[in-house]
Design a protein around this motif. Sequence first.
Motif, PDB file in Angstrom:
ATOM      1  N   GLU A   3      32.129   2.934 -53.248  1.00  0.00           N
ATOM      2  CA  GLU A   3      32.516   2.893 -51.836  1.00  0.00           C
ATOM      3  C   GLU A   3      31.261   2.619 -51.024  1.00  0.00           C
ATOM      4  O   GLU A   3      30.224   3.271 -51.215  1.00  0.00           O
ATOM      5  CB  GLU A   3      33.141   4.217 -51.391  1.00  0.00           C
ATOM      6  CG  GLU A   3      33.436   4.199 -49.875  1.00  0.00           C
ATOM      7  CD  GLU A   3      34.225   5.399 -49.361  1.00  0.00           C
ATOM      8  OE1 GLU A   3      34.456   6.350 -50.125  1.00  0.00           O
ATOM      9  OE2 GLU A   3      34.600   5.359 -48.165  1.00  0.00           O
TER      10      GLU A   3
ATOM     11  N   ASN B  19      35.201   0.863 -45.597  1.00  0.00           N
ATOM     12  CA  ASN B  19      36.008   1.557 -44.594  1.00  0.00           C
ATOM     13  C   ASN B  19      36.289   0.620 -43.417  1.00  0.00           C
ATOM     14  O   ASN B  19      35.377  -0.035 -42.916  1.00  0.00           O
ATOM     15  CB  ASN B  19      35.275   2.807 -44.103  1.00  0.00           C
ATOM     16  CG  ASN B  19      35.155   3.831 -45.207  1.00  0.00           C
ATOM     17  OD1 ASN B  19      36.111   4.520 -45.531  1.00  0.00           O
ATOM     18  ND2 ASN B  19      33.982   3.900 -45.828  1.00  0.00           N
TER      19      ASN B  19
ATOM     20  N   GLU C  49      39.685   0.663 -46.939  1.00  0.00           N
ATOM     21  CA  GLU C  49      40.128   2.044 -46.700  1.00  0.00           C
ATOM     22  C   GLU C  49      40.370   2.266 -45.211  1.00  0.00           C
ATOM     23  O   GLU C  49      39.498   2.017 -44.387  1.00  0.00           O
ATOM     24  CB  GLU C  49      39.061   3.035 -47.194  1.00  0.00           C
ATOM     25  CG  GLU C  49      38.823   2.972 -48.687  1.00  0.00           C
ATOM     26  CD  GLU C  49      37.921   4.097 -49.184  1.00  0.00           C
ATOM     27  OE1 GLU C  49      37.512   4.958 -48.378  1.00  0.00           O
ATOM     28  OE2 GLU C  49      37.621   4.110 -50.390  1.00  0.00           O
TER      29      GLU C  49
ATOM     30  N   ASP D 102      42.904   6.383 -46.474  1.00  0.00           N
ATOM     31  CA  ASP D 102      41.749   7.277 -46.652  1.00  0.00           C
ATOM     32  C   ASP D 102      42.084   8.657 -46.071  1.00  0.00           C
ATOM     33  O   ASP D 102      42.931   8.769 -45.186  1.00  0.00           O
ATOM     34  CB  ASP D 102      40.546   6.678 -45.909  1.00  0.00           C
ATOM     35  CG  ASP D 102      39.224   7.164 -46.468  1.00  0.00           C
ATOM     36  OD1 ASP D 102      39.215   8.085 -47.298  1.00  0.00           O
ATOM     37  OD2 ASP D 102      38.184   6.599 -46.070  1.00  0.00           O
TER      38      ASP D 102
ATOM     39  N   LYS E  39      44.105   7.904 -51.106  1.00  0.00           N
ATOM     40  CA  LYS E  39      42.854   8.610 -51.342  1.00  0.00           C
ATOM     41  C   LYS E  39      42.961  10.001 -50.737  1.00  0.00           C
ATOM     42  O   LYS E  39      42.990  10.157 -49.512  1.00  0.00           O
ATOM     43  CB  LYS E  39      41.715   7.807 -50.699  1.00  0.00           C
ATOM     44  CG  LYS E  39      40.386   8.211 -51.208  1.00  0.00           C
ATOM     45  CD  LYS E  39      39.351   7.172 -50.878  1.00  0.00           C
ATOM     46  CE  LYS E  39      38.018   7.584 -51.432  1.00  0.00           C
ATOM     47  NZ  LYS E  39      36.963   6.683 -51.006  1.00  0.00           N
TER      48      LYS E  39
END
Length: 415
Positions: A187, A245, A277, A307, A328
């Motif tokens: 990530e 993200n 995400e 997320d 997630k």
Amino acid sequence: MLPPASSSVAVASLLVVDDNIVQRIQVVALCRELGIDMIYEAGSGAEALELLSLLVLPPDVAIVDLEMPGMDGIELIERLHERKLAIPLIVVSGREAVLIDTVETMARNLGIPVMAGIRKPLRRESLAAALEGWDRERAGPATAAADRAALPPIDPGELAAAIASGEIAVHYQPKVDMARGDVCGVEALARWTHPRLGPIGPDRFIQVAEEQGLIHALTMAVLRQAFGDAARWRAGGLHLSLAVNLSPRLLDDPSIVRELSQLLEEHGLDARRVVLEITENSLVDCMGVALGVLARLRLKGFRLSIDDYGTGFSSMQQLARIPFTELKIDRAFVHGAAQRTNLRVILQSALDMSRQLGLVTVAEGIETLPDWQLVRDSGCGIGQGFLVAKAMPVDELPRWIEAHEARLRELGTSE
Ligand code: C2E
Ligand code: MG
Ligand code: MG
């Protein structure tokens, strides 16, 4: 004379609050055995408060029984909060574990550190284990939150300049296959090293970027670096999926689809290896344009992840409506799940639902071996957390992966 301490803990002073005199005497004896010199006793919440008002220095730790006549343990915790007495607590009760969990969460939300929640009878091993964490708790979340509040506000002009001049770096946190242990992806997490203030975490600057209209520039800067790094890894034979993200604010503008696709093409990457995400919180008002953007990103092959699942208000309908490929689970449901029944139940039901929807599941925030084992045995596919690794600068990643794989080979857990 005190019995000799067969093992001792760093805690020097402690307060035992319990209305049951027999149990109180037992706890005091256990604490003495553990080498604690200064032990105060109170038979009720009111007595505890009175005692605390007389002490020059509060005790290092308080062991608080929940059920007491008059002021119970819960009210005592509320009063400690009102008096700004953040004494690390050990909550004990003969009642069900879920109830103890609830009080632990309540205390933490009030900024009072909780070292453990223990079902009675209190045994030596569980008390010793809880007290061993005292140093960590003392420097724990309550202090961190206070530190954050004391930090200077972010200057939007400086942030804009930092984005433009490349001061925002991207660090990578490994994601591992829970069954095999090998690294399956990373990530990308933004990091800002301010020339004067030093490192500033994304928790502080992402929101400012969103509010000040800088999030688009910031995201593009992160994506450019991350895609460049991923292309280099691929050229070097390292095939990792890349998670980035995406702020919900970016979903209001359809041009993000084209920008992402173009950037991907420039770096010769495959969209199926990129996970976008999006935080669950932001999905509540995810309507119209945003839904179209998400659908088109999916059509282009990007994977979409919810997320911080569990912290927002996603309804089943939203989950069904948005073409997610991954769920997630927020670390709030992962960290400590091995010890806490209610977290475990929520975690398991999220995993079950995810499986039924055909989604990949990722658990974030795995910090301990018991949590790792629980998450793995519950059928979660991918894990991420400090137990495996923290986010690291790009040049450290290949070496870390090599060492990790060597460790796995030694353990014989990977083919
Ligand atoms: P997130 O996307 O949920 O990222 C995971 C965060 O949890 C990271 O914090 C990571 O360092 C932290 N973490 C990972 N494992 C553990 C663990 O075992 N224990 C604990 N206590 N923490 C763990 P970080 O890097 O501070 O990022 C915070 C949040 O900032 C991210 O949460 C994400 O929402 C946001 N963020 C970071 N980079 C970007 C970015 O480039 N764009 C946008 N829009 N948001 C970003
Ligand atoms: Mg994330
Ligand atoms: Mg998260």
